[in-house]
Design an enzyme around this catalytic site. Structure first.
Site, mmCIF file in Angstrom:
data_model
loop_
_atom_site.group_PDB
_atom_site.id
_atom_site.type_symbol
_atom_site.label_atom_id
_atom_site.label_comp_id
_atom_site.label_asym_id
_atom_site.label_seq_id
_atom_site.Cartn_x
_atom_site.Cartn_y
_atom_site.Cartn_z
ATOM 1 N N CYS A 105 0.394 4.019 -2.630
ATOM 2 C CA CYS A 105 0.799 2.988 -1.675
ATOM 3 C C CYS A 105 2.096 3.387 -0.971
ATOM 4 O O CYS A 105 2.125 4.341 -0.203
ATOM 5 C CB CYS A 105 0.906 1.642 -2.378
ATOM 6 S SG CYS A 105 1.005 0.225 -1.267
ATOM 7 N N ALA A 106 3.177 2.693 -1.222
ATOM 8 C CA ALA A 106 4.469 3.032 -0.631
ATOM 9 C C ALA A 106 5.193 4.110 -1.432
ATOM 10 O O ALA A 106 6.172 4.677 -0.951
ATOM 11 C CB ALA A 106 5.342 1.786 -0.548
#
Length: 187
Positions: A105-106
């Site tokens: 994800c991030a």
């Protein structure tokens, strides 16, 4: 000797990405340490779930791990990971030793300031594509990317695939093929 993994837990981490990864790695009988970036106190995640680290990251930073995982999270989490000199030092050491690094994800955005895996094929939450490309990464829209020692994935909906890939890479086998039926995995 058991394979080992460290999952870095920062305030605002994404719960699914953290817990699913820890759970699958432990099912694979990998010794997992959940390391709290800001100490061993409980950590409030992005959706207000509170997780308890096994140890403060600083207390386990000198240990060697077969895999280090960086879950994604909210902007606070990403900022803390990106600005942490300790995270940078640990990831650089892991990368220079060609040991496994997973980020979802991030999480891959925290690679940028630490220059981890530059030039490799990565994926991330779509919002970070432009940042990753501008920093010198080859970007893929695939749900999961493995380029050498770097394993990346897109977000909460890919957390199980990511965790299975991390377990398989750490153990050197196809964990999903060997144990997927017991977990009712059918993809």
């Amino acid at each position: 000797m058991l394979a080992s993994a460290l999952v870095i837990l920062a305030e605002g981490a994404e719960e699914m990405e953290t817990v699913i990864t820890v759970d699958v790695l432990r099912r694979a009988e990998i010794k997992v340490t959940l390391g709290g970036l800001n100490g061993a106190a409980p950590v409030k995640c992005s959706r207000d779930v509170v997780l308890l680290p096994d140890a403060a990251l600083a207390d386990v930073a000198e240990e060697k791990y077969d895999l280090i995982v960086v879950p994604g999270g909210n902007p606070t989490s990403v900022k803390q990971l990106a600005e942490s000199s300790l995270v940078g030092k640990m990831l650089k050491s892991q990368d220079e030793s060609s040991l496994l690094i997973g980020a979802i994800c991030a999480g891959p955005k925290s690679f940028i300031p630490h220059k981890i895996g530059l030039g490799k094929v990565v994926t991330s939450y779509p919002l970070f594509k432009k940042d990753m490309v501008a920093a010198g990464y080859k970007y893929s829209e695939e749900r999961l990317c493995i380029d050498g020692n770097i394993i990346t994935s897109r977000g909460p909906g890919t957390a199980l695939e990511f965790a299975l890939a991390c377990a398989s890479a750490t153990l050197g086998n196809d964990f999903k093929a060997e144990h997927g039926a017991a977990m009712l995995i059918n993809f």
